[in-house]
Design a protein around this motif. Structure first.
Motif, mmCIF file in Angstrom:
data_model
loop_
_atom_site.group_PDB
_atom_site.id
_atom_site.type_symbol
_atom_site.label_atom_id
_atom_site.label_comp_id
_atom_site.label_asym_id
_atom_site.label_seq_id
_atom_site.Cartn_x
_atom_site.Cartn_y
_atom_site.Cartn_z
ATOM 1 N N VAL A 10 0.859 -1.180 0.000
ATOM 2 C CA VAL A 10 0.000 0.000 0.000
ATOM 3 C C VAL A 10 0.895 1.230 0.000
ATOM 4 C CG1 VAL A 10 -1.754 1.282 1.262
ATOM 5 C CG2 VAL A 10 -1.806 -1.223 1.261
ATOM 6 N N ARG A 11 0.752 2.087 -0.996
ATOM 7 C CA ARG A 11 1.594 3.255 -1.156
ATOM 8 C C ARG A 11 0.938 4.441 -0.449
ATOM 9 N NH1 ARG A 11 2.124 5.168 -5.791
ATOM 10 N NH2 ARG A 11 4.376 5.530 -5.910
ATOM 11 N N VAL A 12 1.655 5.036 0.508
ATOM 12 C CA VAL A 12 1.074 6.054 1.385
ATOM 13 C C VAL A 12 1.800 7.387 1.236
ATOM 14 C CG1 VAL A 12 0.565 6.668 3.775
ATOM 15 C CG2 VAL A 12 0.398 4.281 3.039
ATOM 16 N N LEU A 13 1.021 8.466 1.168
ATOM 17 C CA LEU A 13 1.540 9.831 1.195
ATOM 18 C C LEU A 13 1.186 10.443 2.538
ATOM 19 C CD1 LEU A 13 2.724 12.417 -0.136
ATOM 20 C CD2 LEU A 13 0.408 12.876 -1.025
ATOM 21 N N LEU A 14 2.188 10.964 3.259
ATOM 22 C CA LEU A 14 1.981 11.579 4.564
ATOM 23 C C LEU A 14 1.839 13.084 4.425
ATOM 24 C CD1 LEU A 14 4.746 9.667 6.582
ATOM 25 C CD2 LEU A 14 2.337 9.041 6.303
ATOM 26 N N VAL A 15 0.779 13.647 4.993
ATOM 27 C CA VAL A 15 0.549 15.086 4.890
ATOM 28 C C VAL A 15 0.300 15.657 6.282
ATOM 29 C CG1 VAL A 15 -0.790 16.919 3.815
ATOM 30 C CG2 VAL A 15 -0.507 14.717 2.629
ATOM 31 N N ASP A 16 1.245 16.440 6.771
ATOM 32 C CA ASP A 16 1.124 17.083 8.089
ATOM 33 C C ASP A 16 2.140 18.206 8.144
ATOM 34 O OD1 ASP A 16 1.516 17.513 11.094
ATOM 35 O OD2 ASP A 16 -0.077 16.010 11.082
ATOM 36 N N ASP A 17 1.777 19.334 8.754
ATOM 37 C CA ASP A 17 2.704 20.461 8.781
ATOM 38 C C ASP A 17 3.783 20.313 9.852
ATOM 39 O OD1 ASP A 17 0.882 20.763 10.841
ATOM 40 O OD2 ASP A 17 0.858 22.951 10.740
ATOM 41 N N GLN A 18 3.702 19.276 10.671
ATOM 42 C CA GLN A 18 4.721 19.051 11.694
ATOM 43 C C GLN A 18 5.650 17.916 11.270
ATOM 44 O OE1 GLN A 18 3.329 18.983 15.808
ATOM 45 N NE2 GLN A 18 1.356 19.814 15.144
ATOM 46 N N HIS A 19 6.917 18.260 11.121
ATOM 47 C CA HIS A 19 7.892 17.278 10.646
ATOM 48 C C HIS A 19 7.992 16.079 11.583
ATOM 49 C CE1 HIS A 19 11.485 15.707 8.686
ATOM 50 N NE2 HIS A 19 12.048 15.614 9.877
ATOM 51 N N LEU A 20 7.961 16.320 12.885
ATOM 52 C CA LEU A 20 8.073 15.222 13.843
ATOM 53 C C LEU A 20 6.891 14.265 13.739
ATOM 54 C CD1 LEU A 20 9.461 16.944 17.072
ATOM 55 C CD2 LEU A 20 10.659 15.386 15.514
ATOM 56 N N PHE A 25 4.865 8.935 11.951
ATOM 57 C CA PHE A 25 4.003 8.091 11.117
ATOM 58 C C PHE A 25 4.837 7.204 10.184
ATOM 59 C CE2 PHE A 25 0.314 11.372 11.299
ATOM 60 C CZ PHE A 25 -0.060 10.867 12.535
ATOM 61 N N ARG A 26 5.890 7.787 9.636
ATOM 62 C CA ARG A 26 6.744 7.015 8.719
ATOM 63 C C ARG A 26 7.369 5.812 9.444
ATOM 64 N NH1 ARG A 26 9.766 7.481 3.935
ATOM 65 N NH2 ARG A 26 8.963 9.565 3.462
ATOM 66 N N VAL A 27 7.868 6.061 10.654
ATOM 67 C CA VAL A 27 8.484 4.973 11.426
ATOM 68 C C VAL A 27 7.463 3.867 11.695
ATOM 69 C CG1 VAL A 27 9.444 4.356 13.676
ATOM 70 C CG2 VAL A 27 10.249 6.411 12.498
ATOM 71 N N ILE A 28 6.245 4.255 12.058
ATOM 72 C CA ILE A 28 5.201 3.268 12.363
ATOM 73 C C ILE A 28 4.836 2.442 11.128
ATOM 74 C CG2 ILE A 28 2.762 3.010 12.971
ATOM 75 C CD1 ILE A 28 3.126 5.488 14.791
ATOM 76 N N LEU A 29 4.710 3.115 10.003
ATOM 77 C CA LEU A 29 4.213 2.440 8.806
ATOM 78 C C LEU A 29 5.277 1.638 8.070
ATOM 79 C CD1 LEU A 29 1.915 5.272 7.387
ATOM 80 C CD2 LEU A 29 1.216 3.226 8.640
ATOM 81 N N GLU A 40 6.108 12.828 1.428
ATOM 82 C CA GLU A 40 5.632 13.655 2.533
ATOM 83 C C GLU A 40 5.331 15.058 2.030
ATOM 84 O OE1 GLU A 40 8.175 13.742 5.933
ATOM 85 O OE2 GLU A 40 8.697 11.610 5.807
ATOM 86 N N ALA A 41 4.308 15.671 2.605
ATOM 87 C CA ALA A 41 3.971 17.055 2.275
ATOM 88 C C ALA A 41 3.635 17.794 3.560
ATOM 89 C CB ALA A 41 2.787 17.100 1.309
ATOM 90 N N ALA A 42 4.012 19.080 3.616
ATOM 91 C CA ALA A 42 3.806 19.869 4.821
ATOM 92 C C ALA A 42 2.609 20.818 4.726
ATOM 93 C CB ALA A 42 5.071 20.671 5.137
ATOM 94 N N ASP A 43 1.934 20.848 3.595
ATOM 95 C CA ASP A 43 0.734 21.675 3.461
ATOM 96 C C ASP A 43 -0.175 21.063 2.402
ATOM 97 O OD1 ASP A 43 1.134 23.040 0.715
ATOM 98 O OD2 ASP A 43 3.021 23.504 1.749
#
Length: 230
Positions: A10-20, A25-29, A40-43
């Motif tokens: 499953v290919r996932v894109l992470l979107v959150d303005d907080q880098h941490l 999420f990346r570590v978990i997934l 990853e996207a910040a906005d």
């Protein structure tokens, strides 16, 4: 569900303005063999562009972000007209009904709070990637309670051409889905196999142009297929 979700991780894109948060999420997934973080996207603006370019299976979307918020980004991603669009899973710190319903109406396939467990996140990604929608009983109850409020009167379903294309059994399945029943529970009620229920659900979603069960619940109450307390 896109073809890639069926053929590989499953290919996932992470979107959150907080880098941490994104890093967490990346570590978990990424410890899961069947999940791959592709970007990853910040906005929200960047998320829309990356979703179009990368075509992930699932977008994990924060709500409150700069440039373009998560709800607006979700509307653009799910409504971009592409044959295969990602499933959007909203993740937020705020357990607010306005966020919940706005995200579902924007086309999100699920709604998850950030205070959940890593297992909740992984399971949610897998669920929405399968095209089922994250429709926890608590969410279903809140959808129903909204339509149960005074003054909310759904239109007569006979006036909706899409519903008229459903067979009596498909309409029965839609009503059971709208009440939060699982495939196993529907199979028990209708005295059919679970595979048959899955086929009926797929046909209902296709005929009504819906992405998943979450949207089916909202559609059913909006169009009077079921009514609160009925």
């Amino acid at each position: 569900m896109s073809a890639s979700a069926a053929d590989g991780p499953v290919r996932v894109l992470l979107v959150d303005d907080q880098h941490l948060v994104r890093s967490g999420f990346r570590v978990i997934l990424e410890v899961e063999d069947d999940i791959e973080v592709v970007g990853e996207a910040a906005d929200g603006e960047r998320a829309v562009a990356m979703a179009s370019a990368l075509r992930p299976d699932v977008v994990l979307m924060d709500v409150e972000m700069p440039v373009l918020d998560g709800l607006a980004a979700t509307r653009r991603i799910t409504g971009d007209g592409a044959e295969e669009t990602p499933a959007v899973l909203i993740l937020t710190t705020f357990d607010r009904d306005d966020y919940l319903f706005a995200s579902l109406r924007a086309g999100a396939s699920g709604f998850l709070l950030k205070n959940g467990t890593p297992e909740d996140l992984v399971d949610a990604v897998r669920v929405v990637a399968r095209g089922e929608g994250l429709i926890a009983p608590a969410v279903t109850r809140r959808v129903i309670s909204t339509f149960a409020r005074p003054g909310v009167v759904p239109p007569d379903p006979r006036h909706d051409a899409a519903i008229s294309e459903l067979t009596p059994r498909e309409r029965e399945v839609l009503a059971l889905v709208a009440r939060g029943s699982s495939n196993v529970e529907i199979a028990t009620v209708l005295h059919v196999g679970e595979a048959t229920v899955k086929t009926h659900v797929s046909r209902v979603l296709a005929k009504l142009g819906l992405r998943d069960r979450v949207q089916a619940v909202i559609f059913a109450y909006e169009h009077g297929v079921v009514r609160p307390g009925g």
